[in-house]
Design an enzyme around this catalytic site. Structure first.
Site, short mmCIF file in Angstrom:
data_model
loop_
_atom_site.label_atom_id
_atom_site.label_comp_id
_atom_site.label_asym_id
_atom_site.label_seq_id
_atom_site.Cartn_x
_atom_site.Cartn_y
_atom_site.Cartn_z
N CYS A 8 -6.34 -5.87 -4.50
CA CYS A 8 -5.36 -5.82 -3.41
C CYS A 8 -4.15 -5.05 -3.91
O CYS A 8 -4.18 -4.49 -5.00
CB CYS A 8 -5.01 -7.20 -2.87
SG CYS A 8 -4.12 -8.27 -4.00
N CYS A 80 -7.30 -5.43 1.21
CA CYS A 80 -6.31 -4.84 2.11
C CYS A 80 -6.57 -3.34 2.19
O CYS A 80 -7.22 -2.77 1.31
CB CYS A 80 -4.88 -5.12 1.63
SG CYS A 80 -4.44 -4.34 0.07
N CYS A 87 -7.96 2.83 -4.14
CA CYS A 87 -8.92 2.48 -5.18
C CYS A 87 -9.54 3.76 -5.73
O CYS A 87 -9.90 4.67 -4.97
CB CYS A 87 -10.02 1.60 -4.59
SG CYS A 87 -11.26 1.08 -5.79
#
Length: 142
Positions: A8, A80, A87
């Site tokens: 997250c 999220c 990422c």
């Protein structure tokens, strides 16, 4: 040993709670970790609500995404949109899941209302991880 990573934004609430449940639910065949695209410290309300659920996270720390760990994962779960979008690229064969949960740290109101927001996310995560465990390990794991 198979690895799972919960990601997250700040690694302070959602991913910390997911790590706590996954360590308890997935069992010894899984190495479980969490991280964030930033480090915000572990939120004390997350610690409190996880203790209520007998899945303590008191020893966990807020960490940045470790690219080496990420590359060795079987499953990566983003919690999220910010984590999903930021990422690093995952290698082929890594199963990526996206569970867009509200950030309980953004909850406003009384302390009771804020705790309710943390508990709602906690309970949602527990249900999702229990369902994921059935998929990953088979029904006998739970």
């Amino acid at each position: 040993m198979r690895r799972i990573y919960f990601l997250c934004t700040g690694n302070s609430c959602r991913s910390q709670m997911a790590e706590g449940f996954a360590k308890r639910i997935l069992g010894p065949d899984w190495q479980v970790a969490s991280a964030g695209v930033e480090v915000h410290g572990v939120n004390p309300l997350a610690v409190q609500v996880m203790a209520e659920a007998q899945a303590p996270i008191t020893g966990q720390t807020s960490k940045l995404i470790d690219p080496d760990y990420l590359r060795q994962c079987a499953v990566v779960v983003t919690l999220c949109g910010n984590a999903r979008d930021r990422c690093p690229r995952l290698p082929a064969g890594v199963r990526q899941l996206h569970w867009p949960l509200p950030d309980p740290a953004q909850a406003t109101g009384t302390s009771t209302e804020r705790l309710a927001a943390f508990r709602a996310v906690r309970d949602d995560l527990q249900q999702r991880i229990e369902a994921l465990a059935i998929t990953l390990n088979g029904a006998d794991t739970l």
